[in-house]
Write a protein that holds these residues in place. Structure first.
Motif, mmCIF file in Angstrom:
data_model
loop_
_atom_site.group_PDB
_atom_site.id
_atom_site.type_symbol
_atom_site.label_atom_id
_atom_site.label_comp_id
_atom_site.label_asym_id
_atom_site.label_seq_id
_atom_site.Cartn_x
_atom_site.Cartn_y
_atom_site.Cartn_z
ATOM 1 N N LEU A 1 -6.389 -6.665 4.567
ATOM 2 C CA LEU A 1 -5.608 -6.249 3.410
ATOM 3 C C LEU A 1 -6.513 -5.873 2.246
ATOM 4 N N ASP A 2 -7.494 -6.697 1.955
ATOM 5 C CA ASP A 2 -8.414 -6.409 0.842
ATOM 6 C C ASP A 2 -9.139 -5.084 1.054
ATOM 7 N N ALA A 3 -9.583 -4.824 2.282
ATOM 8 C CA ALA A 3 -10.295 -3.571 2.569
ATOM 9 C C ALA A 3 -9.385 -2.369 2.374
ATOM 10 N N TRP A 4 -8.159 -2.451 2.865
ATOM 11 C CA TRP A 4 -7.218 -1.329 2.713
ATOM 12 C C TRP A 4 -6.867 -1.119 1.241
ATOM 13 N N GLN A 5 -6.702 -2.201 0.509
ATOM 14 C CA GLN A 5 -6.389 -2.063 -0.919
ATOM 15 C C GLN A 5 -7.551 -1.433 -1.680
ATOM 16 N N MET A 6 -8.772 -1.851 -1.352
ATOM 17 C CA MET A 6 -9.938 -1.313 -2.035
ATOM 18 C C MET A 6 -10.067 0.195 -1.798
ATOM 19 N N ARG A 7 -9.769 0.629 -0.584
ATOM 20 C CA ARG A 7 -9.873 2.062 -0.242
ATOM 21 C C ARG A 7 -8.626 2.851 -0.635
ATOM 22 N N ARG A 8 -7.574 2.121 -1.046
ATOM 23 C CA ARG A 8 -6.291 2.734 -1.405
ATOM 24 C C ARG A 8 -5.661 3.439 -0.210
ATOM 25 N N ASP A 9 -5.909 2.912 0.985
ATOM 26 C CA ASP A 9 -5.295 3.439 2.201
ATOM 27 C C ASP A 9 -3.894 2.838 2.349
ATOM 28 N N PRO A 10 -3.024 3.483 3.129
ATOM 29 C CA PRO A 10 -1.626 3.029 3.243
ATOM 30 C C PRO A 10 -1.494 1.636 3.867
ATOM 31 N N ILE A 11 -0.606 0.841 3.254
ATOM 32 C CA ILE A 11 -0.318 -0.510 3.720
ATOM 33 C C ILE A 11 1.184 -0.652 3.908
ATOM 34 N N VAL A 12 1.575 -1.155 5.078
ATOM 35 C CA VAL A 12 2.986 -1.397 5.390
ATOM 36 C C VAL A 12 3.148 -2.889 5.703
ATOM 37 N N LEU A 13 4.101 -3.515 5.013
ATOM 38 C CA LEU A 13 4.428 -4.922 5.247
ATOM 39 C C LEU A 13 5.820 -5.008 5.840
#
Length: 181
Positions: A35-47
């Motif tokens: 999660l931290d890596a995806w947030q840092m890169r601003r890549d799409p996250i689905v929960l």
């Protein structure tokens, strides 16, 4: 583009009296690292969260067990939705259509339970043509009795999921470190 798909990372799975013995105590830390890596890169996250219809389930809507765990506190999610079945492709949102609209052709999958919602979603994703990466060490499950009463351990079930996904060509099964490396 590759999305991070986090499945059922909910407080209700902390109820050991309900679920039994689990495996992989490092799963939550690995989920948080992804999660931290995806947030840092601003890549799409689905929960995605399980909205159980079972009356005794700690995952029923309207109770604390339905809430996401603290590892997801402050998460910047691009999409959040519920489901009542194992696959995230059959939920309150048409995930396949959402992925298509956002140019997502691959996803990394992590969450709970390895051999149920995570495996089912990975299989459907593979069948739909997505490049699926399954972060095995960012999932966990529980011991489970079969129809003959014999119990398979959570570790055995995780190995079975890895074998099914790999052998069936549904997903690349790997570790959090390899994904982030």
């Amino acid at each position: 583009m590759t999305a991070l798909l986090l499945i059922d990372v909910q407080r209700g799975f902390d109820d050991a009296a309900f679920w039994g013995r689990r495996n992989n105590p490092a799963a939550e830390a690995n989920i948080k690292a992804l999660l931290d890596a995806w947030q840092m890169r601003r890549d799409p996250i689905v929960l995605v969260h399980q909205d159980s219809v079972e009356p005794d389930s700690p995952l029923r809507p309207g109770q604390a067990g339905n809430d996401f765990t603290t590892e997801l506190d402050g998460a910047r999610a691009d999409l959040v939705f519920g489901k009542e079945v194992n696959s995230a492709f059959i939920g309150d949102v048409d995930l396949d259509a959402w992925f298509e609209r956002h140019g997502i052709d691959s996803f990394v999958l992590a969450g709970i339970q390895t051999n149920f919602c995570c495996e089912t979603t990975a299989r459907m994703g593979g069948n739909l043509g997505y490049d699926v990466t399954f972060a095995l060490d960012a999932t966990f499950t529980f011991d489970l009795a079969g129809p003959d009463g014999a119990v398979l351990s959570a570790d055995e079930l995780s190995r079975s999921t890895a074998t099914n996904l790999h052998g069936g060509g549904f997903a690349t099964v790997t570790s959090t470190a390899r994904i982030l490396g």
